[in-house]
Design a protein around this motif. Structure first.
Motif, mmCIF file in Angstrom:
data_model
loop_
_atom_site.group_PDB
_atom_site.id
_atom_site.type_symbol
_atom_site.label_atom_id
_atom_site.label_comp_id
_atom_site.label_asym_id
_atom_site.label_seq_id
_atom_site.Cartn_x
_atom_site.Cartn_y
_atom_site.Cartn_z
ATOM 1 N N ARG A 1 7.105 10.285 -4.992
ATOM 2 C CA ARG A 1 6.707 9.032 -4.336
ATOM 3 C C ARG A 1 6.409 9.264 -2.864
ATOM 4 O O ARG A 1 5.437 8.721 -2.323
ATOM 5 N N ALA A 2 7.263 10.082 -2.213
ATOM 6 C CA ALA A 2 7.023 10.378 -0.799
ATOM 7 C C ALA A 2 5.703 11.135 -0.625
ATOM 8 O O ALA A 2 4.939 10.851 0.303
ATOM 9 N N SER A 3 5.427 12.094 -1.532
ATOM 10 C CA SER A 3 4.166 12.833 -1.452
ATOM 11 C C SER A 3 2.974 11.918 -1.691
ATOM 12 O O SER A 3 1.937 12.052 -1.043
ATOM 13 N N ARG B 1 15.960 14.723 -11.503
ATOM 14 C CA ARG B 1 14.752 13.967 -11.826
ATOM 15 C C ARG B 1 14.521 12.857 -10.805
ATOM 16 O O ARG B 1 13.388 12.624 -10.379
ATOM 17 N N ARG B 2 15.599 12.193 -10.413
ATOM 18 C CA ARG B 2 15.444 11.154 -9.389
ATOM 19 C C ARG B 2 14.985 11.757 -8.077
ATOM 20 O O ARG B 2 14.176 11.160 -7.357
ATOM 21 N N LEU B 3 15.527 12.948 -7.756
ATOM 22 C CA LEU B 3 15.108 13.609 -6.525
ATOM 23 C C LEU B 3 13.629 13.979 -6.594
ATOM 24 O O LEU B 3 12.882 13.771 -5.626
ATOM 25 N N GLU C 1 11.350 12.538 -8.504
ATOM 26 C CA GLU C 1 10.573 11.303 -8.453
ATOM 27 C C GLU C 1 10.489 10.772 -7.026
ATOM 28 O O GLU C 1 9.445 10.281 -6.600
ATOM 29 N N SER C 2 11.606 10.880 -6.294
ATOM 30 C CA SER C 2 11.590 10.446 -4.899
ATOM 31 C C SER C 2 10.619 11.291 -4.080
ATOM 32 O O SER C 2 9.854 10.760 -3.263
ATOM 33 N N GLU C 3 10.643 12.609 -4.298
ATOM 34 C CA GLU C 3 9.721 13.479 -3.583
ATOM 35 C C GLU C 3 8.276 13.190 -3.971
ATOM 36 O O GLU C 3 7.376 13.221 -3.122
ATOM 37 N N ARG D 1 19.975 13.398 -11.724
ATOM 38 C CA ARG D 1 19.926 13.463 -10.265
ATOM 39 C C ARG D 1 18.705 14.255 -9.795
ATOM 40 O O ARG D 1 17.998 13.836 -8.869
#
Length: 332
Positions: free
Chosen positions: A142-144, A134-136, A138-140, A132
């Protein structure tokens, strides 16, 4: 205070309670052991065996708790049965000891199974948390990345990045448009291979590289660039080394912008400040500066200079009689 006691205190207290419970039940086997009543004795034995089996299931997660109940609960009955010295009671005592050993083995296996299940559940929970997180992350990331790309595409300045070997690893779209080049013409190449036009610029780029490698903080660099369409441009760079915990630089990154308009305006302003607008000749202040410089070079190194003085007789009459416009026209 008990309210402030830790888990170890309450575990010891629970262990004492379980031991007292086992002792009470074991004592009851002695007190309520009816002599000559084999059926009653068997009933007491089965009752204690059932309670021990329940304890094996309930207290197996902590083996000391099981033994604290089972030993004082069954050993008195086993010893009391063996010392009667007849075959039936000796068999009853031996069976009680065998049952105690079997329950101990069962409790030990159950404890190991529960421990393994708890460890697996904990590891599984930790793994889920790591997934969870790591996904968070990775999501951050991608957003960055999207945020950085948006800034890079709409910013007035442009961005660049070099790897540890001083080769372009990233250039923003604004830079590509400014220099009229494609990405494949820059990525993987050194700046002097792309921009240097002459040995002097090659040396300047290498000096900039040396400053980035050896000095801390931001480094500034300006260079001229003749675009493929023939337009002369001036660019300014500001960059710094990418450092990680005292290790050698892993790369270099920074910003840049087009200074062409500013430099042209600066050159025009400098020319106007030192020259006459009408004739284009140096004005009095620039003349005095150059004259002082010539005198100084003559004094220091013995340089020889010539001064030509030209006077227009009665030019003031023209200005006063027909106006300055006519005087300007006469000069031109």
């Amino acid at each position: 205070r008990k309210a402030d006691a830790g888990p170890a205190f309450w575990e010891r207290l629970f262990l004492i309670g379980v031991a007292c419970s086992g002792t009470v039940w074991g004592a009851s086997a002695l007190v309520l052991f009816p002599v000559g009543e084999t059926g009653h004795q068997l009933f007491i034995g089965f009752m204690l065996a059932g309670m021990t089996a329940g304890a094996a299931a309930a207290l197996a997660p902590r083996l000391p708790l099981f033994f604290a109940f089972a030993l004082p609960a069954l050993l008195p009955l086993a010893v009391r049965s063996i010392i009667v010295f007849d075959y039936i009671h000796m068999a009853m005592g031996v069976m009680t000891l065998v049952f105690l050993a079997g329950m101990s083995l069962a409790a030990r296996r159950a404890s190991g199974t529960i421990h393994s299940a708890l460890v697996f559940a904990y590891d599984n929970h930790r793994l889920r948390e790591e997934v969870r997180e790591r996904r968070l992350v990775e999501s951050e990331l991608r957003a960055s990345e999207v945020r950085f790309r948006d800034y890079a595409e709409i910013a007035a300045n442009w961005f660049w990045e070099l790897d540890s070997s001083f080769r372009f690893s990233y250039v923003s779209p604004q830079l590509l448009r400014a220099v009229s080049l494609r990405q494949e013409q820059m990525i993987g190449r050194r700046p002097e291979e792309v921009f240097a036009q002459g040995e002097q610029q090659v040396a300047a780029w290498r000096s900039f590289e040396t400053r980035l490698r050896d000095e801390s903080g931001e480094q500034v660099f300006e260079f001229d660039w003749l675009r493929p369409d023939g337009e002369q441009l001036t660019f300014g760079l500001m960059g710094r080394a990418v450092l990680d915990r005292g290790l050698p630089a892993t790369g270099y990154r920074g910003v840049g912008r087009d200074l062409t308009v500013e430099r042209r305006a600066s050159r025009v302003g400098a020319h106007l400040a030192a020259h006459d607008v009408l004739t284009g000749l140096v004005n009095r202040r620039e003349f005095m500066r150059r004259l002082e410089q010539a005198v100084e070079t003559s004094r220091v190194i013995g340089a020889v200079h010539n001064l030509c003085y030209l006077d227009l007789d009665k030019f003031k009459v023209v200005n006063d009689s027909v106006g300055h416009a006519a005087g300007d026209e006469l000069l031109l």
